[in-house]
Enzyme design. Structure first.
Site, PDB file in Angstrom:
ATOM      1  CG  HIS A 392      -1.855   1.099   1.350  1.00 26.25           C
ATOM      2  ND1 HIS A 392      -3.183   0.983   1.026  1.00 26.25           N
ATOM      3  CD2 HIS A 392      -1.683   2.388   1.744  1.00 26.25           C
ATOM      4  CE1 HIS A 392      -3.787   2.142   1.217  1.00 26.25           C
ATOM      5  NE2 HIS A 392      -2.892   3.020   1.649  1.00 26.25           N
ATOM      6  CD  GLU A 393       1.473   3.549   3.674  1.00 23.09           C
ATOM      7  OE1 GLU A 393       1.601   4.609   3.021  1.00 23.09           O
ATOM      8  OE2 GLU A 393       0.457   3.283   4.356  1.00 23.09           O
ATOM      9  CG  HIS A 396       0.104   6.224  -0.601  1.00 25.20           C
ATOM     10  ND1 HIS A 396      -0.990   6.782  -1.204  1.00 25.20           N
ATOM     11  CD2 HIS A 396      -0.365   5.540   0.481  1.00 25.20           C
ATOM     12  CE1 HIS A 396      -2.081   6.440  -0.504  1.00 25.20           C
ATOM     13  NE2 HIS A 396      -1.729   5.684   0.499  1.00 25.20           N
ATOM     14  CG  HIS A 399       0.241   8.644  -7.403  1.00 22.69           C
ATOM     15  ND1 HIS A 399      -1.071   8.665  -7.009  1.00 22.69           N
ATOM     16  CD2 HIS A 399       0.295   9.429  -8.505  1.00 22.69           C
ATOM     17  CE1 HIS A 399      -1.771   9.420  -7.845  1.00 22.69           C
ATOM     18  NE2 HIS A 399      -0.954   9.889  -8.761  1.00 22.69           N
TER      19      HIS A 399
HETATM   20 ZN   LIG Z   1      -3.222   5.099   1.855  1.00 19.06          ZN
END
Ligand SMILES: [Zn+2]
Length: 605
Positions: A392-393, A396, A399
Site C-alpha cells: 500500500h505505502e 503512494h 505515485h
Molecule cells: Zn493510503
C-alpha cells in the site's frame, strides 16, 4: 509478536532498515541553513506585494517565487518531521518539527496576497499574457483553476473580513479534537487475560477485533458510555461546523454546501450523488454478507461489536521482511520494468523505515517532498497484513515518485480524490499474486474476507458517512435546527437501512456520528469510496487488457495534479461520472461473497 518482547532503541535497529535522511540534509546544521535561507526569501516575497498583476513579468516572478519558497519549505518540513517521527521522545526532533510548523504558518501568511491580487486583474488580461509569454504557459492550468473561482470570490474588502474570520470557522473542529482527545476520559474494562485496561481511541479498535466476544462487547459499551456523557456538546460543535459550511456556501454564491466543497477541487456534484445512489441500489449484498458473517461466527444475533471480529483466522504465515520484499516485487511485476526499477530504488536507497523502535510514530504512511525521496514509515511485524501495508505505502510512494519525475513543481502533488488509487491497486496485485502462487485454502479464505471487509468498510461505510453528511447539511440549508437528537435519529435510520435486519440495532450506534472526526472536514470521506472503486476498476483493466491498460495507468501516475482528477482517471480508463466503476466494485463484492458462501456452505446454519 509477544507482548513481553522488548521494543529496541532506535540505535539498536540496523542501518539498512532505517530511512536515509542524509539524502535530504547531511546534518541538522544544513537544515538550519535552509531555514535561514527561507526566512530571507520572505523579504523578497514581501517586495512583490501590490505588483503581482501589473505585468506578465511581475506575474511570472510572483508565481516562480511562490514555487521556490514553498518547494524549499516542503523539504525543510519533511526532514524535520521524518526526524521527529523516527523517535518522538527525542527533544531535538520535537524542536525541529515545531520550528518547521511555525515557519510553514509564517510562509503561508506571507504568500497569501498572491491569489487575491491575480483575481483582481481582468481575466482577458491574464489570458493575453498567457498567450504572449511562453514562460507563463506552465502555469496555465493552475491559473485556470484560480480563475474558475472568480464568481465565488468577493470584493477585496469582504475577502479581508472573511480572512479574519477563518480562525473562528475552524473552531468547531478544534473543539471536537480537544474534547475527544484531551478531556474525554474512558472507563476501564478487563481484556482477554483478565487484565484491567483503560479504553482509548487506539485500544478501542484493537479490542473490537478481539476473538473474545465479552471483551468486544465491554469495549463497545464502555467506549460509547464516554461519548454519551458529552453528546450534547458534540452535537453543538458539529452543528456549528455544518453552519460554517452553509454560511461559506452562501457568502460565496454556491447553490449548496456540497457544491461549495467539491467545486474548488473540480469534482462535479454528480460524482457524489452517483456514489450514494449506486451503493444504495446494492445494499442487499451487504445484508447478505452480514447474514453470512452471523452464520460463520455461529451467532444468534449479530451486534455492532461483532462486525470487526476476525471471521477467519489470519492465515498463519510469518512473513519476514526479506520475504515481504520478494513478494511485493513479484506481485508488481505486471506493471513492467520501469515500475520495478523504482521499487528496487525504494528498497536499495533506504526510503523505508521498517521496524518499530522506542518512541517511533505508530502506523504507516508515505510522505516526502518534491525534492526528496518519497519516504515510507512502517512498523513491520512479520505478519501477512504487514506485507499488504508495505504494498500500500509503496503505491503512494510510486505515485509521488513518477509524478515528481515528470511534473513541474506546481503540479508535483496529487489530489485527495486520486490519492488512494495507486495504493489500493498495489494491494489488489498482491492479492492476485498470493492467490496464484499459494495453494492454501485457509489463505484463500483469509484473502477473500479481507477484500470483502475492505469493500464493506471503505465503500459501504464511507458512503453511509457521505450520506449522513449530505443529509445534515441539507437540513441546515432548509433552516432546520441541528440538534443531538436529530443527528442521532438520522444516523440510526441510515445504519438500519445500510445493515438490514440481520444486525441488532444496538442503542449506542446511534451516537457513532459523535466520534467521527471526518464530519468536520467538509465532504471529505466520499473520496475513500470513490478512490477504492477507481482502483478496483483500473486493476480489472490491467488484468484484462494488459499492456495498453498498464501504459495508461503509468501515465496516470506521472500526471500529478496537472489536470482535473476526473479527466486523469478517465484517460486511465475509469469514468467516475458514470455509475459503472461503483457498480463494478459492487459486482466484485458479490462475486467474492458467492465464493465465501460456497467455501463455508457447511458452516453452522
Ligand atoms: Zn493510503
Amino acid at each position: 509478536m509477544t507482548e513481553m518482547q522488548k521494543i529496541p532503541r532506535r540505535d539498536e535497529i540496523p542501518e539498512q532498515y532505517r530511512w536515509d535522511l542524509t539524502t535530504i540534509y547531511p546534518d541538522d546544521a544544513a537544515w538550519e541553513q535552509d531555514i535561514a535561507a527561507i526566512e530571507s526569501m520572505l523579504g523578497d516575497v514581501a517586495a512583490l506585494q501590490g505588483r503581482v498583476a501589473r505585468s506578465a513579468d511581475d506575474l511570472l516572478a510572483a508565481l516562480r517565487m511562490r514555487d521556490q519558497v514553498s518547494m524549499r519549505l516542503w523539504q525543510v518540513y519533511v526532514y524535520a518531521n521524518r526526524r521527529f517521527d523516527s523517535d518522538t521522545t527525542d527533544p531535538v526532533g520535537q524542536a525541529l518539527a515545531e520550528r518547521a510548523g511555525t515557519l510553514a504558518a509564517k510562509v503561508s501568511a506571507a504568500l497569501a496576497f498572491i491569489d487575491p491580487e491575480i483575481l483582481v486583474a481582468p481575466e482577458e488580461q491574464i489570458r493575453a499574457w498567457l498567450r504572449d509569454h511562453p514562460d507563463l504557459a506552465v502555469y496555465e492550468y493552475a491559473l485556470d483553476q484560480l480563475l474558475r473561482q472568480r464568481d465565488h470570490v468577493r470584493s477585496a474588502e469582504v475577502e479581508a473580513i472573511l480572512a479574519q474570520f477563518s480562525d473562528i470557522t475552524r473552531a468547531p473542529g478544534e473543539i471536537f479534537e480537544v474534547l475527544t482527545n484531551a478531556d474525554l476520559s474512558f472507563p476501564t474494562i478487563e481484556d482477554e487475560h483478565g487484565q484491567t485496561v483503560q479504553l482509548s481511541h487506539g485500544r478501542y479498535m484493537r479490542l473490537l477485533r478481539s476473538p473474545d466476544r465479552r471483551v468486544r462487547r465491554d469495549a463497545f459499551i464502555g467506549y460509547y458510555s464516554a461519548f454519551q456523557g458529552i453528546r450534547n456538546t458534540l452535537g453543538a460543535s458539529l452543528a456549528a461546523q455544518v453552519r460554517t459550511h452553509v454560511l461559506n456556501a452562501r457568502v460565496r454564491n454556491y447553490t449548496s454546501s456540497l457544491e461549495a466543497a467539491l467545486t474548488p477541487n473540480d469534482i462535479p456534484v454528480e460524482v457524489y450523488h452517483n456514489l450514494i445512489a449506486t451503493v444504495n441500489a446494492n445494499l442487499s449484498r451487504l445484508h447478505r454478507y452480514l447474514r453470512l458473517r452471523r452464520r460463520i461466527m455461529g451467532l444468534d444475533e449479530l451486534h455492532f461489536y461483532d462486525l470487526y471480529a476476525p471471521l477467519v483466522p489470519e492465515a498463519d504465515v510469518a512473513v519476514p521482511y526479506a520475504e515481504g520484499e520478494r513478494l511485493v516485487r513479484a506481485a508488481f511485476e505486471p506493471l513492467g520494468e520501469e515500475y520495478g526499477a523504482a521499487i528496487a530504488e525504494a528498497f536499495g536507497n533506504r526510503w523505508i523505515d521498517v521496524y518499530e523502535n522506542v518512541g517511533k510514530r505508530s502506523g504507516a504512511y508515505s510522505d516526502g517532498a518534491y525534492t526528496t525521496a518519497p519516504f515510507m514509515l512502517l512498523n513491520y511485524q512479520d505478519r501477512l497484513n504487514d506485507v499488504f501495508t508495505l504494498a500500500h505505502e509503496l503505491g503512494h510512494a510510486m505515485h509521488s515518485y513518477f509524478t515528481r519525475k515528470t511534473q513541474p513543481y506546481v503540479y508535483g502533488d496529487y489530489t485527495i480524490f486520486v490519492a488512494e488509487v495507486a495504493s489500493t491497486l498495489n494491494e489488489a496485485l498482491l492479492t492476485d499474486y498470493l492467490l496464484q502462487t499459494r495453494d492454501d485454502p485457509t489463505l484463500r479464505r483469509y484473502l477473500i474476507v479481507e477484500q470483502l471487509e475492505d469493500i464493506r468498510t471503505t465503500l459501504f461505510r464511507q458512503t453511509m458517512f457521505a450520506e449522513f453528511e449530505l443529509e445534515i447539511h441539507r437540513r441546515a440549508e432548509a433552516g432546520e435546527p441541528l440538534t443531538t437528537e436529530l443527528f442521532s435519529t438520522i444516523y440510526r435510520n441510515l445504519v438500519a437501512r445500510y445493515h438490514g435486519s440481520d444486525v441488532m440495532l444496538d442503542e449506542q450506534i446511534a451516537l457513532e456520528w459523535a466520534r467521527i472526526p471526518h464530519f468536520y472536514y467538509n465532504f471529505y470521506v466520499y473520496q475513500y469510496a470513490t478512490g477504492l472503486s477507481a482502483a478496483l476498476a483500473l486493476h480489472a483493466r490491467i488484468v484484462n487488457e494488459g499492456r495498453p491498460a498498464i501504459e495508461r495507468y503509468l501515465r496516470f501516475l506521472r500526471s500529478g495534479s496537472s489536470r482535473p482528477s476526473i479527466e486523469l482517471l478517465r484517460d486511465a480508463g475509469v469514468d467516475m461520472l458514470s455509475p459503472a466503476p461503483i457498480q463494478a466494485a459492487m459486482d466484485h463484492f458479490d462475486a467474492l461473497l458467492g465464493e465465501l458462501e460456497q467455501m463455508t456452505a457447511g458452516a453452522q446454519q
